[in-house]
Design a protein around this motif. Structure first.
Motif, PDB file in Angstrom:
ATOM      1  N   SER A 395     -64.059  24.723 -21.670  1.00  0.00           N
ATOM      2  CA  SER A 395     -64.862  25.742 -20.997  1.00  0.00           C
ATOM      3  C   SER A 395     -66.146  26.025 -21.765  1.00  0.00           C
ATOM      4  CB  SER A 395     -64.052  27.029 -20.859  1.00  0.00           C
ATOM      5  OG  SER A 395     -63.693  27.509 -22.140  1.00  0.00           O
ATOM      6  N   CYS A 396     -66.159  25.797 -23.068  1.00  0.00           N
ATOM      7  CA  CYS A 396     -67.330  26.178 -23.846  1.00  0.00           C
ATOM      8  C   CYS A 396     -68.360  25.048 -23.958  1.00  0.00           C
ATOM      9  CB  CYS A 396     -66.925  26.708 -25.219  1.00  0.00           C
ATOM     10  SG  CYS A 396     -66.268  25.477 -26.319  1.00  0.00           S
ATOM     11  N   PHE A 397     -68.089  23.964 -23.238  1.00  0.00           N
ATOM     12  CA  PHE A 397     -69.095  22.902 -23.105  1.00  0.00           C
ATOM     13  C   PHE A 397     -69.251  22.584 -21.626  1.00  0.00           C
ATOM     14  CE2 PHE A 397     -67.261  22.073 -27.311  1.00  0.00           C
ATOM     15  CZ  PHE A 397     -68.413  22.021 -28.082  1.00  0.00           C
ATOM     16  N   LEU A 398     -70.442  22.184 -21.263  1.00  0.00           N
ATOM     17  CA  LEU A 398     -70.695  21.755 -19.893  1.00  0.00           C
ATOM     18  C   LEU A 398     -70.413  20.258 -19.794  1.00  0.00           C
ATOM     19  CD1 LEU A 398     -71.632  23.683 -17.756  1.00  0.00           C
ATOM     20  CD2 LEU A 398     -73.988  22.956 -18.164  1.00  0.00           C
ATOM     21  N   ASP A 399     -70.108  19.801 -18.588  1.00  0.00           N
ATOM     22  CA  ASP A 399     -69.995  18.365 -18.389  1.00  0.00           C
ATOM     23  C   ASP A 399     -71.365  17.784 -18.069  1.00  0.00           C
ATOM     24  OD1 ASP A 399     -69.204  19.888 -15.765  1.00  0.00           O
ATOM     25  OD2 ASP A 399     -70.063  17.978 -15.133  1.00  0.00           O
ATOM     26  N   GLY A 400     -71.534  16.518 -18.307  1.00  0.00           N
ATOM     27  CA  GLY A 400     -72.832  15.873 -18.153  1.00  0.00           C
ATOM     28  C   GLY A 400     -73.379  15.971 -16.744  1.00  0.00           C
TER      29      GLY A 400
END
Lengths: 554, 415
Positions: A395-400
């Motif tokens: 959740s704390c990173f976005l997907d490309g």
């Protein structure tokens, strides 16, 4: 030719010897041209039998987080001579294991530093190492010849760490120091000129002494003493001290944690895991108290030694522990085996440093909060909770793909560049006939694809599919590498004060008890028993049944 | 589906065709790797695509159990769930019901079995099978058939054949009413055991339904029957099936079986063999399989196969490293799986190339010469190919012919 030092401290000089610090590791060719440059603190990727667990070569190269590789030699002792020593060329390890000399720096060790199993005692002139065929004795001269043939970028001198049952006597510790010193001198000693063996570059030394601060000090002091005359002839170009020949310091935390928990279990009888699927290190946990004890021991080792050499940490057990060692010691290269192990047991890491100010996330559930109010460091994807969860792993990173969409989500989240969160279609495909181009005419190469869903990995874990671990290994290494990037950024931007504040914030946000690990391990073992145990023999029967008359002998 | 035959072999029944489905074009003949649980063992969908594969198989029975239809629907179908943008085929689930469950009972209504969840009696009807396959969303779906083990004899075989025809009608009706028949293509499965007259009756019935099926599978084989009977059934079916429909031979995966089937007119085949055998350390090559766990490979610095374009060989992975890691590291299984799938794809790609250029008979001869060499040719392959005008033994008076299946595999260190 004077090549650059292996390690350079960057950023503002520290007030003292200890404290958060940034640096740079330079791996040069013999001629001094640069091969690889990495900023520290940095991730050291663990390997098993020469490969990054669960990652095929193409996936290793897709995982940009992998720069420094720890290569335990011992699995190759099952053949004599070890196959690694039979490889030709200037970069035999890279060639044989498929690493890129321009991207990957290999640190060769004899033993796997995360392997804490009980071993027969070492001798005055050998270390007991483990391979599939049993225990092998490796002498300093054998080690030197292996190293000379393998030409690693960095190598750890043999060290006498007892893996016999604790506690270890004073006499044993003294012996350990004597042997480790002698073995270091041995690898630094340049042999007779007619031999084609040269002194290995970048010799690292494990700072011995176990959990006795005095023993650790004594070992370190021995490194800085003027070399005894009888050693001098072999040690050329002349070294005034053994430390002059040492490029960096290694700390194996596994035996230290084992000693801590052995002490603890004398008062509190918690049974150790009696299961062949588990490693002794799996149940090691950190706490502020164990970190205080570690810091004291590491200070004892480092006090007599110069500050400008890299400090390498093996087998830390949590990001909390890593942060405290960065804060209180200043460590530079840190083994990621705990995060790689998390991929084995179904955990997708989902944490960041510095801690995000807003841990809620609109379109991906955040890790669960424990009773103490602290969040898990990730998701145990075995949990039924994830059966219907279609969100990306962290959740704390976005997907490309979301990050590059026309209307990026307004989170300002960093992107996880791993191949699970930001997969891309292949740059090219193998064509097997001249008409095959018709099949791929409409397909875009190297296009971002939607991220892997938690529900998919949940499914793969429960069906015992290997792809789950490949995806998680790529993700966890990438998340850990991003963690180190965050550590470097905070140190560079705010120095010691801000770093200390951020460590505190991290400690209050994320659960260090790692209850998540216990849960994941339990569920992993269940599936492993149901689907893993006896699986080979079941499949063998299946194959025999389906191949009457043409069966391959398994 | 758009199906177009691009070229035919002048001698054998082999052909090259282009099959356009909702998720792209697949060139035939082709081998379809099996992703039973929605993953090719150990690989990501991108890795599979990189191998030049764009049609894979999922198993309905398994996906219906896990993750379940609800999860697949939420994800928007099996393609999205597993991140696979290319063509996908699902079986009907009937085969696994019979092979994996001891308690399955076939009735006219459907297959009655004990639910693996609660043991409750559960019915898989033809309509239910199609409905599940609709939720999965594969580009090619299979009718539910009444599967009997290949070696079954007696009235049960005929009963199963006729029931399979009746179930085909129910599958067609359900499929056409669903409105999914423009994006998903239903294949019929020819049954009839090893008895030529039953196969003929089944073929007649199914061919009359040609306008309502997109393709035909040949079922009820690869269950331990003699290979000399196997190829005759394949030939009988492939000879009768309509030119303008793809033909799919189920459960075929050995290289020699694939090439014989292609020569007899088969377009598609699937098998778990190349991926399963990879996990045991066996790599497939044009000179026969290699058991990489054998000690003789421990210091061999050659790749599995010189010149192979697979990620494993082209990155210089040696047999020695695979010997060191096979069955002990999952990454070794991945590496050998990648190689084996490329091997299968090369065997079939080479066939496409040869058929296009009119050299398929020579391609067959070269393949058998390399693959079996002095070890001898399986007699059934010689017979099968002779039936379509290729004499493998022409100009090879010294080649041994091995009765039975006669495949050459590495058995031990002594081999």
């Amino acid at each position: 030719m004077a090549s650059r030092p292996l390690f350079t401290l960057t950023g503002s000089p520290l007030a003292g010897k200890y404290g958060p610090r940034t640096g740079r590791i330079d791996i040069d060719r013999q001629d001094g041209t640069s091969i690889l440059q990495t900023d520290t603190p940095a991730l050291l990727t663990a390997t098993s039998r020469g490969v990054v667990p669960h990652l095929s070569r193409d996936n290793v190269h897709l995982t940009k987080a992998i720069h420094h590789i720890q290569l335990p030699f011992e699995s190759f002792l099952d053949r004599n001579p070890p196959v690694l020593t039979l490889v030709e060329g200037t970069q035999p390890l890279h060639t044989f294991l498929g690493f890129d000399p321009n991207k990957h720096a290999i640190t060769l060790t004899l033993r796997d530093p995360s392997d804490g199993r009980k071993m027969p005692p070492n001798g005055n002139d050998f270390v007991s190492a483990h391979c599939t065929r049993g225990v092998r004795k490796v002498s300093p001269s054998a080690w030197k010849s292996y190293v000379s043939k393998c030409k690693p970028d960095l190598v750890v001198a043999l060290s006498d760490t007892p893996f016999t049952p604790a506690p270890h006597s004073q006499k044993r510790l003294t012996k350990s120091i004597e042997r480790s010193i002698a073995w270091l001198a041995d690898i630094l000693r340049v042999p007779l000129p007619d031999e084609a063996i040269t002194r290995p570059r970048n010799v690292l030394v494990h700072l011995a002494g176990g959990v006795e601060a005095e023993a650790r000090s004594e070992f370190a002091e021995r490194l800085t003493e003027p070399i005894e005359q009888r050693d001098a002839p072999g040690l050329s170009p002349p070294l005034n001290t053994l430390d002059d020949g040492v490029a960096g310091y290694v700390f194996d935390l596994q035996p230290l944690h084992a000693a801590f928990s052995a002490e603890a279990s004398r008062t509190n009888s918690s049974p150790s895991p009696a299961n062949e699927l588990l490693h002794s290190s799996d149940r090691q946990r950190s706490s502020p108290e164990t970190s205080i004890a570690l810091v004291e021991l590491l200070h004892a080792s480092l006090d007599p030694l110069p500050a400008d050499k890299p400090r390498i940490i093996n087998s830390p057990v949590s990001p909390h522990e890593i942060l405290r060692l960065v804060r209180d010691i200043g460590v530079d290269l840190i083994d990621g085996s705990w995060a790689q192990r998390a991929a084995d047991i179904g955990i997708a890491l989902d944490f960041r440093f510095p801690t995000p100010t807003d841990t809620s996330c609109a379109n991906a559930p955040v890790p669960r909060a424990r009773a103490n109010g602290k969040r898990d460091l990730g998701h145990n994807l075995f949990d039924a909770l994830y059966r219907h969860d279609r969100s990306r792993l962290a959740s704390c990173f976005l997907d490309g793909q979301s990050a590059s969409s026309a209307v990026p989500p307004p989170h300002g989240l960093p992107v996880c560049e791993c191949h699970a969160c930001s997969p891309r279609s292949p740059a090219s495909r193998i064509l097997h006939s001249s008409v095959d181009s018709q099949a791929w005419a409409d397909v875009r190469p190297y296009a971002l694809q939607p991220p892997v869903m938690r529900s998919y990995v949940h499914h793969l874990l429960h069906t015992h599919e290997m792809s789950s671990h490949a995806l998680l290994a790529m993700h966890n290494l990438t998340a850990l590498s991003r963690f180190f990037a965050g550590v470097r950024e905070v140190i560079a931007r705010g120095g010691q004060e801000e770093f200390e504040r951020e460590v505190e914030r991290f400690e209050t946000t994320y659960d260090e008890g790692m209850a998540l690990w216990d849960e994941a391990e339990r569920m992993w073992l269940e599936v492993e028993r149901a689907r893993g145990k006896g699986r080979l023999s079941r499949e063998r029967e299946k194959q025999a049944a389906s191949m009457i008359g043409t069966a391959v002998d398994l | 589906m758009q199906f177009e035959v691009l070229a035919k072999c002048h001698t054998t029944r082999a052909r090259v065709s282009r099959m356009r489905l909702a998720h792209g074009v697949t060139m035939l003949p082709t081998f379809m790797p099996v992703a039973t649980q929605a993953a090719i063992k150990g690989l990501t969908p991108q890795q599979v695509e990189a191998l030049g594969v764009n049609l894979i198989l999922n198993n309905t029975y398994h996906l219906n159990l896990r993750p379940g239809i609800e999860v697949l629907k939420e994800a928007g179908g099996a393609h999205k769930f597993q991140g696979w943008n290319h063509n996908l085929l699902t079986d009907s689930g009937g085969f696994q019901l019979v092979s994996l469950s001891k308690f399955t009972k076939i009735t006219e209504e459907g297959a009655l079995f004990a639910s693996p969840f609660d043991g409750e009696p559960t019915m898989l009807t033809p309509e239910e099978s199609i409905s599940i396959q609709h939720a999965i969303g594969a580009d090619i779906i299979m009718q539910l058939d009444d599967v009997v083990p290949s070696l079954t004899v007696g009235p049960r075989v005929e009963e199963a054949m006729w029931r399979t025809v009746r179930w085909l009608d129910r599958c067609i009706n359900f499929h056409q009413k669903s409105g999914r028949d423009d994006v998903q293509n239903l294949f019929a499965i020819v049954q009839g055991g090893l008895e030529p007259d039953l196969r003929d009756k089944c073929l007649d019935e199914m061919i009359t339904r040609k306008d309502r099926v997109a393709g035909y599978a040949i079922g009820g084989l690869s269950g331990g029957e003699e290979k000399d009977i196997f190829w005759r059934v394949i030939k009988q079916c492939a000879d009768s099936l309509p030119e303008d429909r793809p033909r799919y031979s189920m459960g075929i995966g050995f290289a020699e079986d694939l090439l014989v089937c292609v020569a007899l007119g088969v377009d598609m085949a699937d098998c778990v063999f190349p991926t399963r055998t990879a996990r045991f350390g066996v790599a497939l090559t044009r000179n026969g399989p290699l058991n990489l766990r054998l000690g003789k490979h421990a210091t061999d610095m050659r790749p599995i196969e010189e010149g192979c374009p697979c990620p494993t060989c082209s990155s210089g992975t040696t047999r020695a490293l695979l010997n060191h890691t096979a069955t002990l590291e999952t990454a070794a299984a991945h590496a050998i799986t990648q190689h084996n799938l490329v091997f299968q794809a090369r065997v079939m790609g080479g066939a496409r190339e040869a058929i296009m250029s009119g050299t398929f008979p020579q391609y067959l001869k070269d393949f058998f010469s390399n693959y079996f060499g002095d070890a001898g040719y399986p007699g059934w392959c010689v017979n099968a190919l002779k039936s379509v005008g290729v004499d493998l033994l022409e100009g090879r008076p010294d080649t041994k012919v091995i009765p039975g299946d006669g495949a050459k595999w590495e058995y031990s260190d002594a081999a």
